[in-house]
Design a protein around this motif. Structure first.
Motif, mmCIF file in Angstrom:
data_model
loop_
_atom_site.group_PDB
_atom_site.id
_atom_site.type_symbol
_atom_site.label_atom_id
_atom_site.label_comp_id
_atom_site.label_asym_id
_atom_site.label_seq_id
_atom_site.Cartn_x
_atom_site.Cartn_y
_atom_site.Cartn_z
ATOM 1 N N CYS A 37 8.076 -1.820 -1.497
ATOM 2 C CA CYS A 37 8.354 -1.762 -0.057
ATOM 3 C C CYS A 37 9.399 -2.771 0.413
ATOM 4 N N GLY A 82 -2.020 7.949 -3.271
ATOM 5 C CA GLY A 82 -1.869 6.641 -2.637
ATOM 6 C C GLY A 82 -2.163 5.462 -3.524
ATOM 7 N N VAL A 85 -0.184 1.933 -3.884
ATOM 8 C CA VAL A 85 -0.459 0.745 -3.076
ATOM 9 C C VAL A 85 -1.913 0.362 -3.344
ATOM 10 N N TRP A 112 2.444 -0.143 2.219
ATOM 11 C CA TRP A 112 2.779 0.883 3.216
ATOM 12 C C TRP A 112 3.431 0.185 4.397
ATOM 13 N N GLU A 115 2.256 3.345 9.589
ATOM 14 C CA GLU A 115 1.157 4.311 9.610
ATOM 15 C C GLU A 115 1.684 5.688 9.197
ATOM 16 N N VAL A 116 0.876 6.407 8.413
ATOM 17 C CA VAL A 116 1.251 7.759 7.999
ATOM 18 C C VAL A 116 0.174 8.766 8.384
ATOM 19 N N ARG A 121 -4.517 4.902 4.024
ATOM 20 C CA ARG A 121 -3.187 4.318 3.812
ATOM 21 C C ARG A 121 -2.687 3.675 5.108
ATOM 22 N N GLY A 123 -0.820 1.446 7.797
ATOM 23 C CA GLY A 123 0.458 0.753 7.878
ATOM 24 C C GLY A 123 0.258 -0.749 7.795
ATOM 25 N N ASP A 146 0.696 -2.370 11.624
ATOM 26 C CA ASP A 146 1.892 -1.525 11.761
ATOM 27 C C ASP A 146 2.940 -2.273 12.583
ATOM 28 N N ARG A 149 9.093 -2.000 9.617
ATOM 29 C CA ARG A 149 9.622 -2.310 8.281
ATOM 30 C C ARG A 149 10.231 -3.698 8.165
#
Length: 170
Positions: A37, A82, A85, A112, A115-116, A121, A123, A146, A149
């Motif tokens: 990441c 997943g 991670v 991660w 959030e997905v 998983r 964020g 979250d 990035r």
């Protein structure tokens, strides 16, 4: 006062980077990174300190599952659903970086960034591992939330550098 390596990064990141590299140089240790990441950001930092470049052996940017398998020998059974991670994957990445390099110490980062839509998983969940050739592998999990990035990558740098700092001081 030490030269600022990257004016965009917080000063503590520069200080940690310099401390890690100076200790690695003094102890004649070499470093490697295995990054997902963070996309190679830590490896870039570890090449920024003049006079310490010999302490950095190599970096692996392994964003995909295939890259983790091919470059670091991460067992494919760890990765579905997943598993990229996770504690076992972070440990396999760090140990793979030791195996595939000349480094004395390697650190891995896998997480991660956002959030997905899957509660499994979240964020900001990141796993780190730091391996020492012929020695231990230490794992750490962090939940940053979250935060986006860019901020996540900065937080990852802090954790990874602190893990390296502890490992090179042994």
């Amino acid at each position: 006062m030490a030269e600022v390596l990257d004016p965009i990064l917080p000063p503590d990141i520069d200080e940690l980077t310099q401390a890690v590299l100076e200790t690695a140089c003094a102890r004649e240790l070499t470093l490697a990174t295995a990054e997902s990441c963070t996309g190679g950001l830590l490896a870039s930092l570890l090449t920024d300190v003049p006079g310490c470049s010999h302490a950095f052996d190599r970096g692996f940017v392994v964003y995909t599952d295939e890259a983790k398998i091919q470059l670091l020998d991460v067992p494919p059974s760890l990765l579905p659903h997943g598993g990229a991670v996770s504690q076992p994957t972070a440990i396999a990445m760090a140990e793979g970086a030791i195996k595939r390099s000349n480094a004395s110490v390697a650190v891995s980062i896998t997480g991660w960034a956002e959030e997905v839509g899957d509660p499994e998983r979240p964020g900001g969940l990141v796993h780190f591992a730091c391996a020492r050739r012929g020695g231990y592998t230490h794992h750490r999990q962090a939940q940053f939330g979250d935060i986006g990035r860019g901020p996540l990558r900065i937080e990852c740098l802090r954790v990874a550098l602190k893990m390296l700092q502890q490992a090179v001081a042994l």
